[in-house]
Design a protein around this motif. Structure first.
Motif, short mmCIF file in Angstrom:
data_model
loop_
_atom_site.label_atom_id
_atom_site.label_comp_id
_atom_site.label_asym_id
_atom_site.label_seq_id
_atom_site.Cartn_x
_atom_site.Cartn_y
_atom_site.Cartn_z
N UNK A 78 -56.71 -5.99 -0.40
CA UNK A 78 -55.53 -6.22 -0.11
C UNK A 78 -55.53 -6.25 1.25
N UNK A 79 -56.58 -5.92 2.24
CA UNK A 79 -56.44 -6.11 3.68
C UNK A 79 -56.70 -7.67 4.08
N UNK A 80 -57.67 -8.26 3.14
CA UNK A 80 -57.59 -9.72 3.34
C UNK A 80 -56.56 -10.41 2.97
N UNK A 81 -55.85 -9.96 1.85
CA UNK A 81 -54.42 -10.62 1.63
C UNK A 81 -53.50 -10.34 2.62
N UNK A 87 -46.46 -17.36 5.86
CA UNK A 87 -46.89 -16.34 5.18
C UNK A 87 -46.71 -16.41 3.63
N UNK A 88 -45.90 -17.22 3.16
CA UNK A 88 -46.01 -17.23 1.58
C UNK A 88 -47.17 -18.27 1.07
N UNK A 89 -47.21 -19.21 2.13
CA UNK A 89 -48.16 -20.37 1.65
C UNK A 89 -49.45 -19.87 1.72
N UNK A 90 -50.05 -18.90 2.95
CA UNK A 90 -51.33 -18.62 2.99
C UNK A 90 -51.50 -17.23 2.14
N UNK A 91 -50.28 -16.50 1.82
CA UNK A 91 -50.36 -15.43 1.01
C UNK A 91 -50.60 -15.46 -0.30
N UNK A 92 -50.36 -16.83 -0.76
CA UNK A 92 -50.88 -17.18 -2.22
C UNK A 92 -51.99 -17.20 -2.55
N UNK A 93 -53.06 -17.24 -1.61
CA UNK A 93 -54.48 -17.62 -2.00
C UNK A 93 -54.86 -16.15 -2.65
N UNK A 94 -55.74 -16.33 -3.83
CA UNK A 94 -56.23 -15.00 -4.26
C UNK A 94 -57.13 -14.38 -3.60
N UNK A 95 -57.09 -13.28 -3.37
CA UNK A 95 -58.17 -12.42 -2.65
C UNK A 95 -58.86 -11.21 -3.19
N UNK A 96 -59.73 -10.65 -3.06
CA UNK A 96 -60.44 -9.44 -3.43
C UNK A 96 -59.84 -8.39 -3.23
#
Length: 61
Positions: free
Chosen positions: A32-35, A21-30
């Motif tokens: 909040x749903x995608x994040x 969750x931390x690794x994929x959650x670190x990607x910047x997203x436009x």
């Protein structure tokens, strides 16, 4: 596998899910749903890898 899962086998699942969750959650997203979706997908991938690791450890020893 020789038997059933024990509690000690599941000790790896929570940390691996958090790491995913931390690794994929670190990607910047436009949005909040995608994040949040990336976090959930990362947690699922981490949990699946933990189960696969627990299943294959007896064969490696």
């Amino acid at each position: 596998m020789e038997g059933y899962f024990t509690v000690s086998d599941f000790v790896m699942i929570i940390p691996m899910a958090l790491a995913g969750a931390l690794c994929l959650g670190a990607f910047p997203c436009a949005t909040e749903f995608r994040h949040n979706t990336l976090r959930v997908v990362g947690a699922l991938i981490g949990a699946m890898l933990a189960v696969a690791l627990v299943e294959t450890l007896p064969t490696l020893m």
